[in-house]
Design a protein around this motif. Structure first.
Motif, mmCIF file in Angstrom:
data_model
loop_
_atom_site.group_PDB
_atom_site.id
_atom_site.type_symbol
_atom_site.label_atom_id
_atom_site.label_comp_id
_atom_site.label_asym_id
_atom_site.label_seq_id
_atom_site.Cartn_x
_atom_site.Cartn_y
_atom_site.Cartn_z
ATOM 1 N N UNK A 111 2.222 -0.559 -2.781
ATOM 2 C CA UNK A 111 1.279 -0.508 -1.748
ATOM 3 C C UNK A 111 2.326 0.397 -0.954
ATOM 4 N N UNK A 112 2.183 1.987 -0.628
ATOM 5 C CA UNK A 112 3.430 3.291 0.229
ATOM 6 C C UNK A 112 2.708 3.214 1.390
ATOM 7 N N UNK A 113 3.079 3.273 1.860
ATOM 8 C CA UNK A 113 2.583 3.557 3.244
ATOM 9 C C UNK A 113 3.622 4.938 4.338
ATOM 10 N N UNK A 114 2.734 5.742 4.385
ATOM 11 C CA UNK A 114 3.410 7.167 4.929
ATOM 12 C C UNK A 114 3.552 7.142 6.495
ATOM 13 N N UNK A 115 2.978 6.256 7.091
ATOM 14 C CA UNK A 115 3.299 6.259 9.038
ATOM 15 C C UNK A 115 2.926 5.491 9.125
#
Length: 220
Positions: A111-115
């Protein structure tokens, strides 16, 4: 109507939440090497682990025109999910209005969180088992056909799939986040047909579906 397969899958549905009682994962902190992965498994206590952690709705995918159900996530970063979905097939696609039941297992490694609001799950995969109600479908080959004439079940289908999801974080008192996803799937019958019939294209073998997931809020 033969409900034997439905009873079998319902047994799995009842057995799976009970098995969650054996899970002892503690709440996990985000490690220094994975600050882009903000997922944290928040532990339920005792019988609370049987409570669903999310609700899903899916269009197509070999489990009816539209299916909906509940699921449970687990693992240190919620990387595993098990869903149980009830779907339907309208009469215009079959001889009668039919119900489907699906048990689905998902693995979401990243999972990649951007903000604080947006996160992408760039790849996930899994498998599911779907059965359909109706006298015209069978688990074992009927006696009216020659032996091994149809060497497969028409009532139950195993699928494999890959997909992607985009999450929008809300974190209010009820909903933690909402996800939109798409999946590409196929089943063993399509794979065998492709291997024995070169005239089939990938469009004949692969199935596209999409849907939404609502992650329910869990208090520590």
């Amino acid at each position: 109507m033969n409900w034997s397969i439905f009873k079998y899958l319902l047994t799995l549905l009842l057995a799976f939440p009970v098995s969650l009682l054996a899970i002892t994962d503690e709440p996990q902190e985000v490690s220094d090497t994975k600050r882009w992965d903000k997922r944290i498994h928040l532990r339920y206590e005792g019988w609370e682990r049987m409570k669903p952690t999310h609700v899903k709705m899916q269009y197509a995918g070999g489990m009816g025109v539209l299916s909906t159900g509940v699921g449970w996530d687990y693992g240190k970063r919620r990387q595993w999910e098990t869903d149980v979905l009830l779907g339907y097939l309208p009469a215009k696609y079959a001889s009668d209005f039919l119900l489907t039941l699906t048990v689905k297992q998902n693995y979401i490694p990243w999972s990649m969180s951007f903000d604080k609001h947006w996160a992408l799950e760039p790849f996930y995969c899994g498998m599911y088992l779907t059965t359909i109600a109706g006298e015209e479908f069978w688990e074992k080959e009927p006696g009216r056909y020659p032996n091994r004439y149809y060497n497969f079940s028409t009532k139950i289908r195993p699928y494999i799939f890959i997909g992607q999801r985009m999450n929008f974080n809300l974190k209010n008192s009820i909903v933690q986040h909402i996800s939109l996803f798409y999946e590409v799937s196929t089943c063993e019958l399509y794979i065998i047909s492709k291997a024995t019939n070169r005239s089939l294209t990938m469009r004949d073998v692969l199935r596209f579906s999409f849907g939404a997931k609502v992650q329910l809020f869990k208090n520590k």
